[in-house]
Design an enzyme around this catalytic site. Sequence first.
Site, short mmCIF file in Angstrom:
data_model
loop_
_atom_site.label_atom_id
_atom_site.label_comp_id
_atom_site.label_asym_id
_atom_site.label_seq_id
_atom_site.Cartn_x
_atom_site.Cartn_y
_atom_site.Cartn_z
N ASP A 1 56.98 -31.05 52.74
CA ASP A 1 58.04 -31.91 53.30
C ASP A 1 59.38 -31.75 52.60
OD1 ASP A 1 56.18 -33.13 54.96
OD2 ASP A 1 55.87 -34.86 53.65
N LYS B 1 61.63 -40.25 55.38
CA LYS B 1 61.43 -39.69 56.72
C LYS B 1 60.26 -40.35 57.43
CE LYS B 1 57.44 -37.34 56.00
NZ LYS B 1 56.25 -38.02 56.45
O1 C5P Z 1 52.64 -29.71 50.60
P1 C5P Z 1 52.21 -30.95 49.90
O2 C5P Z 1 52.06 -30.74 48.42
O3 C5P Z 1 53.04 -32.13 50.21
O4 C5P Z 1 50.76 -31.29 50.45
C1 C5P Z 1 49.92 -32.23 49.85
C2 C5P Z 1 48.52 -32.08 50.40
O5 C5P Z 1 48.49 -32.51 51.76
C3 C5P Z 1 48.01 -30.66 50.43
O6 C5P Z 1 47.40 -30.32 49.20
C4 C5P Z 1 46.99 -30.71 51.55
O7 C5P Z 1 45.79 -31.30 51.12
C5 C5P Z 1 47.64 -31.67 52.53
N1 C5P Z 1 48.42 -30.98 53.56
C6 C5P Z 1 47.76 -30.28 54.55
N2 C5P Z 1 48.48 -29.64 55.52
C7 C5P Z 1 49.82 -29.71 55.53
C8 C5P Z 1 50.52 -30.44 54.55
C9 C5P Z 1 49.78 -31.06 53.58
O8 C5P Z 1 46.51 -30.21 54.56
N3 C5P Z 1 50.50 -29.10 56.49
#
Ligand code: C5P
Length: 314
Positions: free
Chosen positions: A150, A17
């Site tokens: 995601d 994506k």
């Molecule tokens: O949700 P995911 O595990 O992909 O997110 C990885 C990291 O990216 C989170 O631990 C956070 O530090 C950051 N993140 C964030 N805000 C979001 C998505 C991700 O701060 N909306």
Amino acid sequence: MSDGAAGDAVVVRAPAKLNVHLGVGPPREDGFHGLATVYFAVSLHDTVTARPGEGLTLRLTGEGTGVAGGPGQVPADRTNLVWRAAELLAGAAGVRPDAELHVAKSIPVAAGLAGGSADAAATLVALDALWGTRAAREDLLGLAARLGSDVPFGLVGGVALGTGRGEQVTPVLAAGRWHWVLGIAGEGLSTPAVYGELDRLRAGGRVPDVAEPTPAGPVLAALRSGTAADLATALSNDLQPAALSLRPDLRRALRAAQDAGALAALVSGSGPTVAALAPDEQGAVRLAAELAGVGVFRTVRAVTGPVPGARVLP
Ligand code: C5P
């Protein structure tokens, strides 16, 4: 259980994506940032194959796995999001997590293309089919959200608005087909590090602070109008200044894309992939050839979209 012959295999394609809009709000109490984002699935795919097995096994091949000459950045153990997806679905469905999983990777790792998230979404779809768990769509979306912000979009695909921390996904109308060139720079960037850098830049007044994520209105209007030129003017990514701050060489990459004839170029998600929008399919082929020659990118790929999310292949 059968013996895992080829006829038993469930094969699912997992698209990468882009974020054609990425409005990032301040950090929330849970550490995540509120988002208003527009996801756009493109024709660069990993393939997840699930076969009957005893216990869970995971094999990774291709880009970034160390198998086909890549640097080997992806763990093939229970820390892999694919493994966690399998255990989560098995637990929710009350079945034993028995499967042989193979992920053939083409999406570069830590590139801002959500390859790991796409693989996890594809694993939920593949194992739901293999195990006959017949999970409701809403339940799969709920499991996906637990795996990562995601991952739900990986199930939906196409073009979709993402809110919350990106996990609340609503498909949106896109009246066209767009052609991109992805320029993948050498080393991956850590998503938390890029979000952290944005907070730092905002706190220091180096980029404007916001109370709310910037809404996606202009990009949604451009996607409805269907022209590449309209989309080019509406593209935006709040994480771009943070990615550039951590990787100043990306400025050169963005400039190279513009000089080579891109209508616009932006950092994809948390980077470091640069997404260059081409005027049309021919333009994308020309742009890819040009960018492959400038010596800035490790890999250059012409892609198109939107494409569907994780689906079982016939
Ligand atoms: O949700 P995911 O595990 O992909 O997110 C990885 C990291 O990216 C989170 O631990 C956070 O530090 C950051 N993140 C964030 N805000 C979001 C998505 C991700 O701060 N909306």
